[in-house]
Design a protein around this motif. Structure first.
Motif, PDB file in Angstrom:
ATOM      1  N   LEU A 109      -5.038  -0.454  -1.104  1.00  0.00           N
ATOM      2  CA  LEU A 109      -5.580  -1.194  -2.246  1.00  0.00           C
ATOM      3  C   LEU A 109      -5.465  -0.356  -3.511  1.00  0.00           C
ATOM      4  CD1 LEU A 109      -7.072  -3.681  -3.366  1.00  0.00           C
ATOM      5  CD2 LEU A 109      -9.223  -2.545  -2.768  1.00  0.00           C
ATOM      6  N   ASP A 110      -5.777   0.937  -3.410  1.00  0.00           N
ATOM      7  CA  ASP A 110      -5.718   1.825  -4.565  1.00  0.00           C
ATOM      8  C   ASP A 110      -4.284   1.943  -5.089  1.00  0.00           C
ATOM      9  OD1 ASP A 110      -8.478   3.371  -3.467  1.00  0.00           O
ATOM     10  OD2 ASP A 110      -6.962   2.917  -1.949  1.00  0.00           O
ATOM     11  N   GLY A 111      -3.343   2.106  -4.152  1.00  0.00           N
ATOM     12  CA  GLY A 111      -1.946   2.261  -4.540  1.00  0.00           C
ATOM     13  C   GLY A 111      -1.387   1.025  -5.211  1.00  0.00           C
ATOM     14  N   GLU A 112      -1.768  -0.147  -4.749  1.00  0.00           N
ATOM     15  CA  GLU A 112      -1.282  -1.386  -5.373  1.00  0.00           C
ATOM     16  C   GLU A 112      -1.940  -1.618  -6.725  1.00  0.00           C
ATOM     17  OE1 GLU A 112       1.344  -2.967  -4.209  1.00  0.00           O
ATOM     18  OE2 GLU A 112       1.314  -1.384  -2.687  1.00  0.00           O
ATOM     19  N   LEU A 113      -3.215  -1.246  -6.870  1.00  0.00           N
ATOM     20  CA  LEU A 113      -3.873  -1.379  -8.164  1.00  0.00           C
ATOM     21  C   LEU A 113      -3.189  -0.510  -9.219  1.00  0.00           C
ATOM     22  CD1 LEU A 113      -7.624  -1.409  -7.066  1.00  0.00           C
ATOM     23  CD2 LEU A 113      -6.333  -3.329  -8.007  1.00  0.00           C
ATOM     24  N   ALA A 114      -2.630   0.619  -8.780  1.00  0.00           N
ATOM     25  CA  ALA A 114      -1.933   1.503  -9.714  1.00  0.00           C
ATOM     26  C   ALA A 114      -0.703   0.839 -10.317  1.00  0.00           C
ATOM     27  CB  ALA A 114      -1.538   2.797  -8.999  1.00  0.00           C
ATOM     28  N   GLN A 115      -0.127  -0.147  -9.613  1.00  0.00           N
ATOM     29  CA  GLN A 115       1.085  -0.812 -10.095  1.00  0.00           C
ATOM     30  C   GLN A 115       0.828  -1.698 -11.312  1.00  0.00           C
ATOM     31  OE1 GLN A 115       3.817   0.380  -8.544  1.00  0.00           O
ATOM     32  NE2 GLN A 115       2.224   1.509  -7.437  1.00  0.00           N
ATOM     33  N   MET A 148      -8.256   1.828   1.928  1.00  0.00           N
ATOM     34  CA  MET A 148      -8.824   2.133   0.619  1.00  0.00           C
ATOM     35  C   MET A 148      -9.341   3.562   0.647  1.00  0.00           C
ATOM     36  SD  MET A 148     -11.765   0.054  -1.475  1.00  0.00           S
ATOM     37  CE  MET A 148     -12.257   0.565  -3.130  1.00  0.00           C
ATOM     38  N   ARG A 149      -9.246   4.249  -0.465  1.00  0.00           N
ATOM     39  CA  ARG A 149      -9.702   5.628  -0.569  1.00  0.00           C
ATOM     40  C   ARG A 149     -11.119   5.806  -0.013  1.00  0.00           C
ATOM     41  NH1 ARG A 149      -6.424  10.090  -2.183  1.00  0.00           N
ATOM     42  NH2 ARG A 149      -5.143   9.508  -3.971  1.00  0.00           N
ATOM     43  N   TRP A 150     -11.302   6.837   0.779  1.00  0.00           N
ATOM     44  CA  TRP A 150     -12.619   7.254   1.252  1.00  0.00           C
ATOM     45  C   TRP A 150     -12.587   8.755   1.389  1.00  0.00           C
ATOM     46  CZ3 TRP A 150     -14.679   9.881   5.467  1.00  0.00           C
ATOM     47  CH2 TRP A 150     -16.068   9.790   5.628  1.00  0.00           C
ATOM     48  N   GLN A 151     -13.163   9.466   0.394  1.00  0.00           N
ATOM     49  CA  GLN A 151     -13.041  10.916   0.335  1.00  0.00           C
ATOM     50  C   GLN A 151     -11.559  11.306   0.341  1.00  0.00           C
ATOM     51  OE1 GLN A 151     -16.823  10.720  -0.299  1.00  0.00           O
ATOM     52  NE2 GLN A 151     -15.714  12.605  -0.456  1.00  0.00           N
ATOM     53  N   ARG A 152     -11.155  12.220   1.215  1.00  0.00           N
ATOM     54  CA  ARG A 152      -9.750  12.624   1.254  1.00  0.00           C
ATOM     55  C   ARG A 152      -8.923  11.716   2.148  1.00  0.00           C
ATOM     56  NH1 ARG A 152      -9.680  18.251   3.521  1.00  0.00           N
ATOM     57  NH2 ARG A 152     -11.495  17.468   4.643  1.00  0.00           N
ATOM     58  N   GLU A 153      -9.582  10.787   2.816  1.00  0.00           N
ATOM     59  CA  GLU A 153      -8.906   9.930   3.788  1.00  0.00           C
ATOM     60  C   GLU A 153      -8.837   8.497   3.252  1.00  0.00           C
ATOM     61  OE1 GLU A 153     -11.350  10.424   7.178  1.00  0.00           O
ATOM     62  OE2 GLU A 153     -10.849  12.534   7.471  1.00  0.00           O
ATOM     63  N   TYR A 154      -8.549   7.557   4.144  1.00  0.00           N
ATOM     64  CA  TYR A 154      -8.537   6.142   3.814  1.00  0.00           C
ATOM     65  C   TYR A 154      -9.413   5.406   4.820  1.00  0.00           C
ATOM     66  CZ  TYR A 154      -4.637   6.966   0.635  1.00  0.00           C
ATOM     67  OH  TYR A 154      -3.861   7.412  -0.394  1.00  0.00           O
ATOM     68  N   GLN A 155     -10.076   4.386   4.345  1.00  0.00           N
ATOM     69  CA  GLN A 155     -10.922   3.573   5.205  1.00  0.00           C
ATOM     70  C   GLN A 155     -10.316   2.186   5.346  1.00  0.00           C
ATOM     71  OE1 GLN A 155     -15.359   3.684   5.501  1.00  0.00           O
ATOM     72  NE2 GLN A 155     -15.199   1.892   4.204  1.00  0.00           N
ATOM     73  N   PRO A 156     -10.179   1.681   6.555  1.00  0.00           N
ATOM     74  CA  PRO A 156      -9.680   0.310   6.721  1.00  0.00           C
ATOM     75  C   PRO A 156     -10.791  -0.708   6.452  1.00  0.00           C
ATOM     76  CG  PRO A 156     -10.130   1.291   8.868  1.00  0.00           C
ATOM     77  CD  PRO A 156     -10.407   2.352   7.847  1.00  0.00           C
ATOM     78  N   LEU A 157     -10.510  -1.646   5.584  1.00  0.00           N
ATOM     79  CA  LEU A 157     -11.484  -2.701   5.299  1.00  0.00           C
ATOM     80  C   LEU A 157     -10.778  -3.923   4.725  1.00  0.00           C
ATOM     81  CD1 LEU A 157     -11.799  -2.620   1.962  1.00  0.00           C
ATOM     82  CD2 LEU A 157     -13.330  -0.737   2.472  1.00  0.00           C
ATOM     83  N   ASN A 158     -11.456  -5.044   4.796  1.00  0.00           N
ATOM     84  CA  ASN A 158     -10.969  -6.286   4.205  1.00  0.00           C
ATOM     85  C   ASN A 158     -11.505  -6.370   2.778  1.00  0.00           C
ATOM     86  OD1 ASN A 158     -11.149  -9.106   3.322  1.00  0.00           O
ATOM     87  ND2 ASN A 158     -10.384  -9.624   5.361  1.00  0.00           N
ATOM     88  N   PRO A 159     -10.669  -6.243   1.739  1.00  0.00           N
ATOM     89  CA  PRO A 159     -11.171  -6.176   0.362  1.00  0.00           C
ATOM     90  C   PRO A 159     -11.968  -7.404  -0.063  1.00  0.00           C
ATOM     91  CG  PRO A 159      -8.888  -5.439   0.464  1.00  0.00           C
ATOM     92  CD  PRO A 159      -9.202  -6.027   1.801  1.00  0.00           C
ATOM     93  N   ILE A 160     -11.510  -8.594   0.332  1.00  0.00           N
ATOM     94  CA  ILE A 160     -12.214  -9.817  -0.062  1.00  0.00           C
ATOM     95  C   ILE A 160     -13.633  -9.839   0.511  1.00  0.00           C
ATOM     96  CG2 ILE A 160     -12.311 -12.304   0.451  1.00  0.00           C
ATOM     97  CD1 ILE A 160     -10.613 -11.867  -1.887  1.00  0.00           C
TER      98      ILE A 160
END
Length: 458
Positions: free
Chosen positions: A393-399, A428-440
Motif C-alpha cells: 500500500l505504501d509503495g503504490e501511494l508513492a506513485q 503495509m509498513r509496520w516498523q521495519r517489516e510489513y503487515q498483511p491487512l485488508n486496507p478497506i
C-alpha cells in the motif's frame, strides 16, 4: 507399452505445467491493472497537505471536516515510533480538531496512572517536570521535543481565559514493561486516606500494598524496565491469586461505597480515584497474560488484555468528557486498525469499531522512505528505513507523486478495479517489516508522507 490411464496422467501433468505459469502471469497482469487503477483514483481524490508544521493555519485541512464528520473518537496512527513528521502532523491535526471541530481531549498510548500528572500539567495544576520519561510518559515516550511541544500547546490553550472548556490529557495504556503497579494503587489509596481511612490503613498494612511489594521494580528509568514482570513471573500461583483478590476487593470497595465517597469528596475526585483502582486491575490482568506468554495456547494473552483495556479506557474518557466531548487518540497503526493483527489479535481499533460504530474514525499513517531514530530498543526504531516496495500500500501511494496527503478510503466505489485492489490482503509498513491487512477493512483514511526523519530528542 503404456496404459491409456498412464498416458492421460502424463498428459494432464504436462498440461498443468504449461497452464499454471500462464494463469499466474494473467493474475499478475490483472493485479497490475487494478493497482494502476487505484493509483489513478487516489491521485484524483487525494487531499494535499502543505505542511506538517503546527501553527501554520488550517486552509489545506478544511476537507478533513467532511472526512471526520460527527465522529466522537478520531484515532491518528503511526507506522513507526519516533518520527518527526508523524509527531508534527498529528500535533497540527490536534490543533485543527480542537479549534475547528470542537474536540476536547487527547488520549495517548501511554500509561494511565503516570499520565494523570500530565493532565494536571496541561490544566496548570503542577509545574513542568525536569524529566518527563517513565514517571510521566511510559513506553519510552517523553524525550521527543515534538511531543513535549504538543503538551505545552495544550497548557497554553487552557491558560487562555477565552477557552472556557479546558482540554484534558489521558493515558489509556497498560504498560507492563514500564509501569509499576504501585502508581495506580497509590493513586487509589491516597484518595481513600481521605474518604475511607480505616480501609486505606488496612490496605497499606495487610492487603494490597504488602502483596504488590513482592514484585516491584519497574518505573523510573530504562534500567528498571521489565523488572516487575520478571519478579511477578517468579511468584507462586497462590501469591498471584492473593494479589488479584486484593485488587478485586479494592475495586469492589469503590463500587459499593460510591455514594458515600462522593458525599465525602466530589464526583470528579471519585471518578479519577476509582479509575486508578480500575487501572490497577487492568495491570494485574495484563501481568497475568504476560506471565503465560510462553504457553502456545495463550500466546496473545498480554496483547489482548492490553488492547481491551485501552478500549475500555477510551470509553471511560468519553464518559468523562460528556455528551459533547470528542477525543483524539494517538497510538501505533497496529493498535488503531479495524482488523485482526496477523489474522488473530483483536486490537484497540477493532474493539472501538464494535463498540462505537460510526463514532469511531481511524487514520493510518505511512511513508515511502526516510531515516529513523535509534533511540529506542529494537524493533521499534532502526537507523535506516528502506524505500517502500512496489505492491505494498505504501509503495503504490508513492506513485501518486505528492509529498503528503490524506486519502479517504470510504469514498472508493464499491465495485470495480480500485475496490478489487484494496479489498484484499495487502502489505503495509509496520516498523521495519510489513503487515498483511485488508486496507478497506482496516482504515477509514490514510495519511501518506514521502520522506521521514527522526524526532528531535531532548
Amino acid at each position: 507399452m503404456h496404459s491409456p490411464k498412464g498416458t492421460m496422467v502424463v498428459f494432464l501433468v504436462a498440461s498443468l505445467a504449461v497452464i499454471a505459469p500462464l494463469v499466474r502471469a494473467q493474475e499478475a497482469k490483472q493485479s497490475e491493472r487494478e493497482a494502476d487503477a487505484f493509483v489513478a483514483w487516489a491521485a484524483k481524490n487525494a487531499i494535499p497537505v502543505t505542511t506538517t508544521e503546527p501553527g501554520k493555519g488550517f486552509k489545506d485541512l478544511q476537507p478533513i471536516k467532511k472526512m471526520i464528520g460527527k465522529a466522537r473518537v478520531v484515532a491518528l496512527g503511526e507506522s513507526l515510533h519516533g518520527v518527526h513528521e508523524f509527531y508534527q502532523v498529528r500535533h497540527r491535526l490536534l490543533e485543527f480538531l480542537v479549534e475547528e471541530m470542537g474536540f476536547t481531549a487527547f488520549a495517548m498510548e501511554t500509561g494511565f496512572a503516570e499520565a494523570v500528572k500530565i493532565n494536571d500539567y496541561v490544566l496548570g495544576r503542577v509545574d513542568e517536570p525536569e524529566r518527563w520519561q517513565h514517571n510521566w510518559f511510559t513506553w519510552g515516550f517523553g524525550n521527543e521535543q515534538e511531543l513535549l511541544a504538543l503538551v505545552r500547546w495544550m497548557r497554553r490553550y487552557n491558560e487562555n481565559p477565552q477557552h472556557t472548556r479546558k482540554l484534558h490529557f489521558y493515558g489509556i495504556d497498560v504498560a507492563v514493561s514500564y509501569s509499576s503497579p504501585l502508581a495506580a494503587i497509590e493513586g487509589a489509596l491516597t484518595y481513600l486516606d481521605k474518604v475511607d481511612p480505616d480501609y486505606a490503613a488496612f490496605a497499606r498494612r495487610q492487603s494490597v500494598l504488602p502483596l504488590v511489594g513482592r514484585f516491584l521494580g519497574s518505573g523510573g528509568g530504562d534500567q528498571a524496565r521489565g523488572v516487575s514482570l520478571k519478579k511477578y513471573k517468579k511468584l507462586a500461583v497462590e501469591e498471584r491469586n492473593a494479589y488479584t483478590a486484593a485488587i478485586a476487593d479494592l475495586v469492589s470497595r469503590f463500587e459499593a461505597r460510591r455514594v458515600d465517597y462522593i458525599r465525602r469528596s466530589s464526583e470528579d475526585e471519585y471518578e479519577w480515584a476509582y479509575h486508578y483502582a480500575i487501572a490497577a486491575r487492568q495491570l494485574d490482568t495484563a501481568y497475568r497474560g504476560a506471565a503465560t506468554e510462553e504457553k502456545p495456547d495463550d500466546a496473545n494473552g498480554y496483547d489482548l488484555e492490553r488492547d481491551r483495556a485501552m478500549a475500555d479506557n477510551v470509553l471511560w474518557v468519553l464518559q468523562r468528557e460528556g455528551p459533547s466531548g470528542r477525543i483524539v487518540v494517538w497510538a501505533h497503526n497496529s493498535h488503531i486498525m479495524k482488523v485482526l493483527q496477523w489474522g488473530e489479535r483483536a486490537r484497540l481499533g477493532l474493539f472501538l469499531d464494535s463498540m462505537l460504530g460510526g463514532d469511531y474514525v481511524n487514520i493510518g499513517f505511512t511513508f515511502y522512505r526516510g531515516v529513523q531514530s535509534s533511540g529506542w530498543e529494537e524493533p521499534y526504531r532502526a537507523p535506516i528505513v528502506e524505500p517502500s516496495k512496489r505492491g505494498s500500500l505504501d509503495g503504490e501511494l508513492a506513485q501518486i507523486g505528492l509529498p503528503m496527503f490524506f486519502l479517504d478510503l470510504r469514498t472508493v466505489p464499491k465495485a470495480g478495479p480500485v475496490y478489487e485492489w484494496l479489498n484484499q490482503v495487502r502489505e503495509m509498513r509496520w516498523q521495519r517489516e510489513y503487515q498483511p491487512l485488508n486496507p478497506i477493512q482496516a482504515w477509514d483514511a490514510i495519511f501518506y508522507i514521502h520522506s521521514i526523519r527522526p524526532a528531535q530528542e531532548k
